[in-house]
Write a protein that holds these residues in place. Sequence first.
Motif, PDB file in Angstrom:
ATOM      1  N   GLU A  71      -2.568   3.105  67.926  1.00  0.00           N
ATOM      2  CA  GLU A  71      -1.146   2.604  67.102  1.00  0.00           C
ATOM      3  C   GLU A  71       0.026   3.390  67.463  1.00  0.00           C
ATOM      4  O   GLU A  71       1.216   3.234  68.192  1.00  0.00           O
ATOM      5  CB  GLU A  71      -0.930   1.846  66.110  1.00  0.00           C
ATOM      6  N   LEU A  74       2.743   4.438  69.735  1.00  0.00           N
ATOM      7  CA  LEU A  74       3.289   3.088  70.573  1.00  0.00           C
ATOM      8  C   LEU A  74       4.415   2.888  69.471  1.00  0.00           C
ATOM      9  O   LEU A  74       5.633   2.001  70.553  1.00  0.00           O
ATOM     10  CB  LEU A  74       2.839   2.193  70.908  1.00  0.00           C
ATOM     11  N   PHE A  75       4.666   3.008  68.573  1.00  0.00           N
ATOM     12  CA  PHE A  75       5.444   2.816  67.494  1.00  0.00           C
ATOM     13  C   PHE A  75       6.561   4.123  66.994  1.00  0.00           C
ATOM     14  O   PHE A  75       7.398   4.175  66.895  1.00  0.00           O
ATOM     15  CB  PHE A  75       5.165   1.938  66.561  1.00  0.00           C
ATOM     16  N   SER A  94       8.411  -0.909  74.039  1.00  0.00           N
ATOM     17  CA  SER A  94       8.502  -1.426  72.471  1.00  0.00           C
ATOM     18  C   SER A  94       9.386  -2.940  72.408  1.00  0.00           C
ATOM     19  O   SER A  94       9.068  -3.979  71.062  1.00  0.00           O
ATOM     20  CB  SER A  94      10.281  -1.346  72.293  1.00  0.00           C
ATOM     21  N   LEU A  97       6.306  -4.448  70.875  1.00  0.00           N
ATOM     22  CA  LEU A  97       5.597  -4.356  69.675  1.00  0.00           C
ATOM     23  C   LEU A  97       5.613  -4.879  68.827  1.00  0.00           C
ATOM     24  O   LEU A  97       4.776  -4.892  67.298  1.00  0.00           O
ATOM     25  CB  LEU A  97       5.744  -3.431  69.567  1.00  0.00           C
ATOM     26  N   LYS A  98       6.184  -5.724  67.801  1.00  0.00           N
ATOM     27  CA  LYS A  98       6.267  -6.917  67.148  1.00  0.00           C
ATOM     28  C   LYS A  98       5.186  -7.681  66.332  1.00  0.00           C
ATOM     29  O   LYS A  98       5.088  -8.714  65.739  1.00  0.00           O
ATOM     30  CB  LYS A  98       7.925  -7.047  67.548  1.00  0.00           C
ATOM     31  N   GLU A 100       2.409  -7.529  66.468  1.00  0.00           N
ATOM     32  CA  GLU A 100       1.355  -6.483  65.747  1.00  0.00           C
ATOM     33  C   GLU A 100       2.394  -5.546  64.946  1.00  0.00           C
ATOM     34  O   GLU A 100       1.686  -6.145  63.394  1.00  0.00           O
ATOM     35  CB  GLU A 100       1.488  -5.341  66.420  1.00  0.00           C
ATOM     36  N   GLY A 101       3.774  -5.509  64.660  1.00  0.00           N
ATOM     37  CA  GLY A 101       4.038  -4.112  63.958  1.00  0.00           C
ATOM     38  C   GLY A 101       5.234  -6.047  62.692  1.00  0.00           C
ATOM     39  O   GLY A 101       5.718  -4.843  61.556  1.00  0.00           O
ATOM     40  N   ARG A 278      -2.670  -2.525  71.186  1.00  0.00           N
ATOM     41  CA  ARG A 278      -3.620  -1.290  71.733  1.00  0.00           C
ATOM     42  C   ARG A 278      -5.705  -1.661  71.224  1.00  0.00           C
ATOM     43  O   ARG A 278      -5.748  -2.752  70.846  1.00  0.00           O
ATOM     44  CB  ARG A 278      -4.008  -0.670  70.992  1.00  0.00           C
TER      45      ARG A 278
END
Length: 418
Positions: A71, A74-75, A94, A97-98, A100-101, A278
């Motif tokens: 992870e 990636l962030f 990017s 990603l939200k 998961e994030g 991921r």
Amino acid sequence: MRVLVLGSGAKDHAIAWWFSQSRLINGLFVAPGNVGTQSIATNLAIDPSDPKQVYEACSTHGIDFVFVGTEAPLFTGVIDYLNERGIDTFGAPSRALKLEGDRNFSRMFTDRHNIPTPTHALFDDEQKLSEYLKRHEGERFVVKSNAIAPSRVMIDSSDYHSLMEFSKNILATSPIILEEHLNGLPITVTLFLDNKGYLALPTSSDYMKAEEGGLPTGGMGSICPVPLQEEVSQALVDTIIEPTLFGLKAERMAYKGVLTISVIITKRGPILVDYHVRFNDPAAQAFVPLIKTDIVDILNAMKHDTLSSITLEASTKSTVALVVASEGYPEKPIIGKDLEPMPASLMLNTFEGAPRYYFGGVQEIEGKLVTTGGRCVTVVGVGYNIMNANKNAYKGVKHVHFEGAWFRKDIGDRFFEN
């Protein structure tokens, strides 16, 4: 192809090992890697989350493909940075990603696309959370950070004080998601994605607590594949996988990479509890030994949007992955312990029938193997069924010795007990 794998955990060792079996690569690097990857690849002492350092390493070593299965890189924008400079990558950009994030975004996404999830509420205020829990005294809830958190840290409890104490620590920096507790079988569904379809890898079931009913961890074990009834497998596709992929396209978040879906199989059907952009640990360590298809063939198909035409070649055997952890893990792992030497053939995973050993928090320091983290070694037993794989995993763990080492004694039991 010259490949760089970013990471240093057991999951990254497993992925690097998978690459090492390919007939289509002529260079393999891992950054920063660990004692396990150094025997099959060249470890690079760089920060995998620093886009500039990763790009410079690619330039120096002639690397033309970067695989991000963990992870942190990636962030920090590694994928976008490399893509802008002409280096092929594997991993979520990017814009995705939200998923998961930001768990609240993820829940709104599932609501928009009618994907079954637990009932949930977002809280950013301690007082409002307290009032809600008091109104629902005695009910069992799961609390997670709304933002990405290492090791999928959460609490699952009906105790007001435990839920509040856990939530207070998170609320200092992030809102929390409060969800209903679900009874059922947890499974991990791992998908390779391209613009036209997907390729499903063998489904696993992960053990996420230090013991039955104990503290949450980054994962203490996994079994693979999970024996699912045909109607359950079809429901997974119809109610979760296909609507998710449709939603990603509709909302312009579709990408080429991996999507891991955490699901609980309940009496009312499969219910999605989390997305990860991921691979998950220890699910990856459990499914990698079963896959016979060359990973580079998969990645080439992904590049040309032909994933759905691939038939995954996988062993008919089963695996049980068993994580050996440091004393004090998950709260305060005690590190710096010497790992007793292991036979080279075991460390190199060269024997077809022997357990696989994937290293995490272990490094070679001044010629000695030393523990450097909470989860140190994943031992993967392979067998003709889950019971046999379980037996082989627990035989294999006897070769892993360091002061304070511990592991769960029940990985796989629920799949073959009467």
